[in-house]
Write an enzyme that holds these catalytic residues in place. Structure first.
Site, short mmCIF file in Angstrom:
data_model
loop_
_atom_site.label_atom_id
_atom_site.label_comp_id
_atom_site.label_asym_id
_atom_site.label_seq_id
_atom_site.Cartn_x
_atom_site.Cartn_y
_atom_site.Cartn_z
N ARG A 79 -9.60 13.92 0.13
CA ARG A 79 -9.77 12.42 0.32
C ARG A 79 -11.02 12.12 0.82
O ARG A 79 -11.50 11.20 0.45
CB ARG A 79 -8.62 11.98 1.43
CG ARG A 79 -7.19 12.14 0.78
CD ARG A 79 -6.14 11.67 1.77
NE ARG A 79 -6.36 10.33 2.19
CZ ARG A 79 -5.82 10.11 3.29
NH1 ARG A 79 -4.83 10.72 4.14
NH2 ARG A 79 -6.04 8.58 3.70
N ALA B 86 -6.61 -9.00 -1.93
CA ALA B 86 -7.57 -9.04 -1.13
C ALA B 86 -8.88 -9.56 -1.86
O ALA B 86 -9.91 -10.47 -1.32
CB ALA B 86 -7.52 -7.86 -0.33
N PRO C 235 -0.14 -9.35 -3.01
CA PRO C 235 0.35 -9.69 -4.51
C PRO C 235 1.91 -9.33 -4.41
O PRO C 235 2.65 -10.04 -5.33
CB PRO C 235 -0.18 -8.72 -5.30
CG PRO C 235 -1.32 -7.94 -4.58
CD PRO C 235 -0.94 -8.18 -3.13
N HIS D 142 -5.30 3.77 13.26
CA HIS D 142 -5.02 5.09 12.67
C HIS D 142 -5.94 5.93 12.69
O HIS D 142 -5.96 7.11 12.06
CB HIS D 142 -4.41 4.78 11.38
CG HIS D 142 -2.84 4.15 11.57
ND1 HIS D 142 -2.12 3.78 10.45
CD2 HIS D 142 -1.99 3.91 12.77
CE1 HIS D 142 -1.11 3.16 10.86
NE2 HIS D 142 -0.98 3.22 11.98
N GLY E 136 -2.80 -6.92 2.97
CA GLY E 136 -2.67 -5.51 1.99
C GLY E 136 -1.89 -4.62 2.83
O GLY E 136 -2.32 -3.42 2.73
P1 OAD Z 1 1.09 0.62 1.85
O1 OAD Z 1 0.81 1.70 0.77
O2 OAD Z 1 2.49 0.92 2.72
O3 OAD Z 1 1.11 -0.73 1.56
C1 OAD Z 1 0.02 -1.34 0.64
C2 OAD Z 1 0.15 -2.72 0.46
O4 OAD Z 1 -0.88 -3.22 -0.06
C3 OAD Z 1 1.47 -3.03 -0.40
O5 OAD Z 1 2.40 -4.22 0.24
C4 OAD Z 1 0.71 -3.60 -1.55
O6 OAD Z 1 1.53 -4.77 -2.26
C5 OAD Z 1 -0.49 -4.22 -1.11
N1 OAD Z 1 -1.67 -4.39 -2.25
C6 OAD Z 1 -1.77 -3.63 -3.26
N2 OAD Z 1 -3.08 -3.92 -3.75
C7 OAD Z 1 -3.45 -4.86 -3.14
C8 OAD Z 1 -4.41 -5.76 -3.15
N3 OAD Z 1 -5.49 -5.54 -4.19
N4 OAD Z 1 -4.65 -6.73 -2.41
C9 OAD Z 1 -3.88 -6.82 -1.38
N5 OAD Z 1 -2.72 -6.25 -1.09
C10 OAD Z 1 -2.40 -5.12 -1.82
O7 OAD Z 1 0.02 0.70 2.92
P2 OAD Z 1 -0.23 0.47 4.56
O8 OAD Z 1 0.81 -0.84 4.71
O9 OAD Z 1 -1.33 0.34 5.05
O10 OAD Z 1 -0.39 5.73 7.98
O11 OAD Z 1 0.69 1.72 5.08
C11 OAD Z 1 0.77 1.74 6.52
C12 OAD Z 1 0.68 3.18 7.03
O12 OAD Z 1 1.33 4.03 6.47
C13 OAD Z 1 -1.01 3.88 6.67
O13 OAD Z 1 -1.75 3.55 7.78
C14 OAD Z 1 -0.50 5.22 6.52
C15 OAD Z 1 0.67 5.45 5.91
O14 OAD Z 1 1.70 6.27 5.99
C16 OAD Z 1 -0.67 6.74 8.48
O15 OAD Z 1 -1.59 7.80 7.71
C17 OAD Z 1 -0.77 7.08 9.85
#
Ligand code: OAD
Length: 251
Positions: free
Chosen positions: A72, A236, A219, A121, A192
């Site tokens: 990564r 975003a 979205p 995180h 996001g």
């Molecule tokens: P997720 O993968 O759960 O969610 C990503 C979000 O971004 C979704 O709601 C999508 O609809 C949205 N999305 C996708 N493309 C986008 C764009 N171009 N613009 C805006 N939004 C968009 O990711 P997180 O919510 O960050 O934790 O997940 C939270 C945590 O879960 C992470 O920090 C990680 C993971 O396990 C750890 O690693 C501790």
């Protein structure tokens, strides 16, 4: 002004004393970094978090976990912040008190010029000792070919990425600051994030309960959408530059 922007919430944002921006993996999607929960491309669609993102997984198979994070890190080398990142940095210069609380570990907020950034995180670019959690210099990591390198801080311990794994506590200072910022925010932008992972997912709710206006940029719908005062169903990279332009023109 683009049709994405609504004058009502734009003026709430322009007049806000305190603004909190909570970001998640979707903030970096347009820079080419996979989110976690996308059904096809998400990291957790391809890998099992319990094999890669827990202290138990690292104890059981340190080289497997280290190699995945090195992969990564390698991918991050060619990644650049997209226009939404630079727009957010510009918004920070236009509003009196804006803080970003991010769940992302990629460091792109600071790389694009944002200054008030709290990494809830951790940061994948840094390494820490698996026993003491003390930081380990990059030079030490690059001068050891082992996978993972030994820790210079404790005998028998290893280097590990400075990220929060499932089952671990978040950095206390960062969490306390994030909580305080949520309670005092006049406007919260949630950008996001699927808002499924605690405690980050609670920050917008705490803010709303304390009187903040919540604006969601995503979205897709999330559990937060029903509580949001305004929802922008946009990426975003589209929404944030539109907001920065509208704020700049309003001055
Ligand atoms: P997720 O993968 O759960 O969610 C990503 C979000 O971004 C979704 O709601 C999508 O609809 C949205 N999305 C996708 N493309 C986008 C764009 N171009 N613009 C805006 N939004 C968009 O990711 P997180 O919510 O960050 O934790 O997940 C939270 C945590 O879960 C992470 O920090 C990680 C993971 O396990 C750890 O690693 C501790």
């Amino acid at each position: 002004m683009t049709e994405l922007i609504d004058d009502r919430w734009l003026s709430e944002l322009a007049q806000a004393g305190h603004v909190l921006v909570l970001t998640g993996a979707g903030m970096s999607a347009e820079s080419g970094i996979s989110t976690f929960r996308d059904k096809r491309q998400g990291l957790w669609a391809k890998y099992r978090p319990e094999d890669l993102a827990t202290p138990e997984a690292f104890a059981a198979n340190p080289s497997h976990v280290w190699d995945w994070y090195q992969w990564r890190r390698e991918k991050l080398r060619d990644v650049q912040p997209h226009a939404g990142y630079f727009a957010l940095a510009e918004v920070e210069t236009l509003l009196p008190d804006l803080h970003i609380v991010t769940q992302n570990v990629d460091g792109l907020h600071r790389a694009s010029g944002s200054r008030q950034v709290i990494e809830l995180h951790g940061n994948i670019r840094r390494s820490i000792c698996s026993a003491t959690k003390r930081l380990i210099d990059d030079d030490w990591i690059t001068s050891h070919a082992d996978s993972p390198p030994p820790s210079p801080h404790a005998k028998g311990a290893y280097a590990r990425p400075d990220v929060v794994w499932f089952g671990e506590s978040l950095p206390e200072d960062a969490l306390n600051q994030a909580w305080r910022l949520a309670r005092q925010a006049d406007v919260i932008l949630s950008v996001g994030t699927s808002a499924l992972v605690q405690p980050a997912a609670s920050l917008p709710i705490i803010g709303v309960q304390a009187g903040a206006v919540l604006i969601e940029i995503n979205p897709e719908p999330t559990p937060l959408s029903a509580q949001a005062h305004h929802v922008l169903r946009a990426s975003a990279g589209t929404a944030l530059p539109a907001i920065a332009r509208a704020l700049a023109q309003g001055r």
